[in-house]
Design an enzyme around this catalytic site. Structure first.
Site, PDB file in Angstrom:
ATOM      1  N   TYR A 109       5.761  95.488   4.904  1.00  0.00           N
ATOM      2  CA  TYR A 109       4.612  96.138   5.549  1.00  0.00           C
ATOM      3  C   TYR A 109       4.883  97.637   5.755  1.00  0.00           C
ATOM      4  O   TYR A 109       4.056  98.486   5.401  1.00  0.00           O
ATOM      5  CB  TYR A 109       4.381  95.438   6.889  1.00  0.00           C
ATOM      6  CG  TYR A 109       3.298  96.013   7.746  1.00  0.00           C
ATOM      7  CD1 TYR A 109       1.961  95.961   7.365  1.00  0.00           C
ATOM      8  CD2 TYR A 109       3.606  96.591   8.981  1.00  0.00           C
ATOM      9  CE1 TYR A 109       0.967  96.468   8.187  1.00  0.00           C
ATOM     10  CE2 TYR A 109       2.620  97.092   9.803  1.00  0.00           C
ATOM     11  CZ  TYR A 109       1.300  97.037   9.402  1.00  0.00           C
ATOM     12  OH  TYR A 109       0.325  97.535  10.217  1.00  0.00           O
TER      13      TYR A 109
ATOM     14  N   ASP B 278     -15.861  91.867   5.258  1.00  0.00           N
ATOM     15  CA  ASP B 278     -14.592  91.147   5.377  1.00  0.00           C
ATOM     16  C   ASP B 278     -14.517  90.132   4.250  1.00  0.00           C
ATOM     17  O   ASP B 278     -15.530  89.758   3.663  1.00  0.00           O
ATOM     18  CB  ASP B 278     -14.514  90.442   6.734  1.00  0.00           C
ATOM     19  CG  ASP B 278     -13.074  90.124   7.142  1.00  0.00           C
ATOM     20  OD1 ASP B 278     -12.497  90.919   7.914  1.00  0.00           O
ATOM     21  OD2 ASP B 278     -12.530  89.096   6.680  1.00  0.00           O
TER      22      ASP B 278
HETATM   23  N1  SER Z   1       1.145  95.556  15.130  1.00  0.00           N
HETATM   24  C1  SER Z   1       1.690  95.686  13.827  1.00  0.00           C
HETATM   25  C2  SER Z   1       2.636  94.600  13.531  1.00  0.00           C
HETATM   26  O1  SER Z   1       3.239  94.097  14.453  1.00  0.00           O
HETATM   27  C3  SER Z   1       2.409  97.005  13.682  1.00  0.00           C
HETATM   28  O2  SER Z   1       1.577  97.883  13.030  1.00  0.00           O
HETATM   29  O3  SER Z   1       2.804  94.252  12.407  1.00  0.00           O
END
Ligand code: SER
Length: 318
Positions: free
Chosen positions: A142, A34
């Protein structure tokens, strides 16, 4: 001889994954790694390497030093944090993946696990029982990084014959290690408030249904995918994984059965928009057919375990 390395070992998935892999394959055969320089207690029974996955030279040196054969790459920024730091999120999520894919391309390792997410879907995707193959127009940094990552995984698998395997995780719920920076984190936070006896202010609205999964199911799915015979792995982008779907209102109602005085209020913030762009439930027929996936935890079971284990001071267990 199998030598496994887990990058992002201090995170929500990484911690439990390392513990389980060490039980199955021996503590000395699983290298936890990590960016953090302090080692969590849960990871102290085996090798640990402090590493920034974007530092390719150090990554390669560690892989050679330990003779790593399999890599689980979990280091990433999650959806909510990535919206705040888009440049860094893109850099970490993509560079980390390329560094690891290239380890396999250069034959330093044999196998890779890389997590994708329900965030690869977008508001034009069918929301209920979302199929494996469908419209994918993610609207978060993301989600964009995960969809691009999926395409690169499949590309490397086909062009360079790399054994890379992936799951589109739903929101993950666990008590051993806290999530950080995700849109689905409310479904963990709520248990800390319930056990502390506080009211909970939910950052999503009461009717927001999202796919979720108890961590033990997610870890079992991950290791089972990785241990499946290579011929069973038909999908090299990433497998849908369903879990259970519920709304804040539903999880609150379930918790209230054993915490009758628990109160919730709703104060949706910027994460509501992210949640609204994601599926409500996921079809994981391909995972069931290809590598025999089936989940064990429903909402009732999950709530019982979380309430029994989440500490009332909010400190992580282990
Ligand atoms: N749990 C993640 C998020 O909320 C989704 O992959 O970003």
């Amino acid at each position: 001889m199998k030598k496994i390395m887990v990058i992002g070992a201090s995170g929500q998935i990484g911690t439990e994954l390392v513990v389980t892999l060490r039980q199955q394959f021996g503590a000395q055969n699983v290298i936890a790694s990590d960016v953090k320089d302090t080692v969590k207690d849960a990871l102290k029974d085996g090798p640990y390497e402090q590493l920034d996955v974007m530092d390719n030279d150090s990554l390669r040196a560690i892989v050679k030093k330990h003779g790593v054969t399999e890599m689980y790459l979990l280091a990433a920024l999650l959806s909510a944090t990535a919206e705040k730091h888009p440049d860094f999120a893109w850099k970490l999520n993509m560079e980390g993946l390329f560094n690891v894919l290239n380890l396999a391309k250069d034959k330093l390792i044999d196998k890779i696990f890389w997590p994708s997410s329900i965030a690869v879907f977008g508001s034009n995707t069918p929301k209920d029982n979302t199929p494996q193959y469908t419209i994918m127009e993610p609207s978060t940094v993301y989600g964009i990084s995960k969809l691009a990552g999926e395409r690169w995984c499949e590309y490397y698998a086909k062009q360079y014959n790399i054994d890379v395997r992936s799951i589109r995780y739903p929101g993950l719920i666990s008590y051993t290690s806290l999530p950080g920076g995700g849109t689905t984190d409310y479904a963990v936070d709520i248990f800390y408030s319930a056990n502390r006896g506080d009211n909970y202010t939910c950052f999503l609205s009461e009717k927001t249904a999202l796919p979720m999964m108890y961590m033990e199911d997610a870890i079992r799915a991950t290791i089972s995918l990785m241990e499946s015979p290579i011929d069973n792995i038909k999908i090299r982008s990433s497998y849908n994984l369903g879990g259970i779907s519920f709304t804040p209102e539903e999880i609150y109602a379930e918790i209230k059965k054993s915490r009758p005085d628990f109160k919730i209020e709703y104060n949706p913030d910027f994460r509501q928009k992210i949640a609204d762009s994601w599926p409500s439930s996921i079809n994981d027929q391909h995972a069931q057919n290809d590598w025999g996936w089936s989940g064990k935890y429903d909402l009732e079971k999950l709530c019982k375990i979380m309430l029994a284990n989440v500490l009332d001071d909010g400190i992580e267990v282990k």
